[in-house]
Design an enzyme around this catalytic site. Structure first.
Site, PDB file in Angstrom:
ATOM      1  N   GLY A 183     -15.262  33.270  19.107  1.00 10.88           N
ATOM      2  CA  GLY A 183     -14.849  34.138  20.202  1.00 10.88           C
ATOM      3  C   GLY A 183     -13.643  33.619  20.967  1.00 10.88           C
ATOM      4  O   GLY A 183     -13.155  32.502  20.751  1.00 10.88           O
ATOM      5  N   HIS A 184     -13.188  34.438  21.908  1.00 14.13           N
ATOM      6  CA  HIS A 184     -11.991  34.116  22.686  1.00 14.13           C
ATOM      7  C   HIS A 184     -12.178  32.845  23.519  1.00 14.13           C
ATOM      8  O   HIS A 184     -13.252  32.560  24.026  1.00 14.13           O
ATOM      9  CB  HIS A 184     -11.610  35.287  23.591  1.00 14.13           C
ATOM     10  CG  HIS A 184     -12.669  35.652  24.594  1.00 14.13           C
ATOM     11  ND1 HIS A 184     -12.860  34.974  25.768  1.00 14.13           N
ATOM     12  CD2 HIS A 184     -13.599  36.637  24.583  1.00 14.13           C
ATOM     13  CE1 HIS A 184     -13.845  35.517  26.447  1.00 14.13           C
ATOM     14  NE2 HIS A 184     -14.320  36.523  25.743  1.00 14.13           N
ATOM     15  N   ASN A 185     -11.112  32.068  23.604  1.00  9.42           N
ATOM     16  CA  ASN A 185     -11.039  30.861  24.435  1.00  9.42           C
ATOM     17  C   ASN A 185     -11.970  29.733  23.993  1.00  9.42           C
ATOM     18  O   ASN A 185     -12.209  28.789  24.746  1.00  9.42           O
ATOM     19  CB  ASN A 185     -11.299  31.189  25.912  1.00  9.42           C
ATOM     20  CG  ASN A 185     -10.213  32.041  26.518  1.00  9.42           C
ATOM     21  OD1 ASN A 185     -10.276  33.270  26.466  1.00  9.42           O
ATOM     22  ND2 ASN A 185      -9.196  31.413  27.074  1.00  9.42           N
TER      23      ASN A 185
END
EC number: 2.3.1.191
Length: 336
Positions: free
Chosen positions: A232-234
């Site tokens: 996922g993001h980050n």
């Protein structure tokens, strides 16, 4: 874009005093005086003190915490206001799609047919690009990289040297991020960050690594990722970590170095896994995990010796229950 234009265009109702030029949306600890940030949870209020953001979306009850140098943009739902504002900074995959064609200008790079490359792309020497690869604007690829058929690199993705990505993987697509209205409608958050993959990383087939909301999703040096993995993001994966097939890492998961995720592990967002920790297959992780520890278990994951004791206890009690049930049936038979 002026602050007044941003608020008007995206129907964000709030008052302001200084109509400054907004350059970007950013995290509080990384923002500049021309950036806007937001606070949706009280635990982040402590970041206001040292933040250089020009303005922050915030609820009225918390607005007294905003320093005088920063504008408090008071709204009922800071996360929703941020989501709306993010659309002003969306980065296109191809800025000029009509001008995209098969590449001809890269030296000492092998590019096979049916590869599409956008503007401002850099590719290092001795890299090999197989048919069907699509590379968006602003991507930077280091030396000795290999992209197998139908790999897709979204805008501004960075691959350092000696990165191998197998067929069908997608690097830098939008993360799964939405804000919600009072009626339960979902408002997309445009992800304006990037994915950075450091040197000597190998990524299996049909894996997806999402771009950051802002900042970077970071895959550090020497990481090995199997097929069919979702990151996922980050997220930040520490050096030389191993991620086995069908693992799912929720947004903002971070790890130390040499972490091992067994197959089908799922981990909640905003959690940290310490260095040299191993997580057994199918484990569900819902809390931070310390370093140098082995974990296993379906729901939730626990230290592996606890899991073994739990299984032994479960097995023993199950057998006792079976024996009790058989004795009761036998007593009933003889009574009859």
């Amino acid at each position: 874009m002026k602050l007044s234009e941003l608020l008007s265009t995206y129907s964000i109702e709030t008052e302001f005093s200084n109509d400054f030029e907004v350059h970007a949306l950013a995290e509080l600890d990384k923002a500049t005086p021309n950036d806007i940030s937001y606070i949706d949870q009280a635990r982040y209020l402590k970041l206001l003190k040292d933040s250089k953001a020009g303005a922050v979306f915030i609820r009225k009850k918390e607005s007294s915490k905003v320093p005088k140098r920063m504008q408090a943009l008071i709204v009922d739902n800071p996360h929703l206001a941020f989501a709306k504002a993010s659309h002003a900074f969306k980065i296109p995959f191809f800025k000029n799609p009509e001008s995209v064609s098969e590449p001809k200008h890269f030296k000492k790079v092998t590019i096979m047919p049916n590869v599409m490359i956008g503007e401002g792309v850099e590719i290092g020497e001795n890299s090999l690009i197989y048919p069907g690869v699509v590379i968006a604007d602003g991507v930077k690829i280091g030396k000795n990289c290999v992209l197998y058929p139908r790999v897709i690199l979204y805008q501004n993705t960075i691959l350092e040297d000696n990165v191998t990505i197998h067929a069908g993987s997608v690097i830098g697509g939008d993360g799964f991020g939405y804000a919600h209205t009072a009626l339960g409608e979902h408002v997309k958050i445009e992800h304006v960050g990037i994915v950075r993959i450091q040197k000597n990383v190998e990524i299996g087939a049909n894996t997806a690594i999402d771009r950051a909301v802002f900042g970077e999703t970071l895959i550090k040096e020497g990481v090995k990722i199997d097929n069919l993995v979702q990151i996922g993001h980050n997220c930040v994966l520490g050096e030389h970590s191993i991620v086995v097939s069908q693992v799912g890492l929720s947004g903002s998961t971070t790890t130390g170095r040499n972490v091992v995720f067994g197959g089908q592990v799922g981990i909640g967002g905003h959690l940290h896994v310490g260095e040299f920790t191993q997580i057994g297959g199918k484990s569900a992780v819902g809390k931070d995990l310390p370093p140098n520890t082995n974990f296993a278990g379906a729901i939730p994951a626990m230290e592996i010796h606890e899991w073994h004791h739990f299984l032994a206890h479960l097995r023993t009690n199950f057998r006792k229950q079976q024996k009790t049930s058989l004795l009761q049936k036998a007593k009933g038979f003889f009574k009859s």
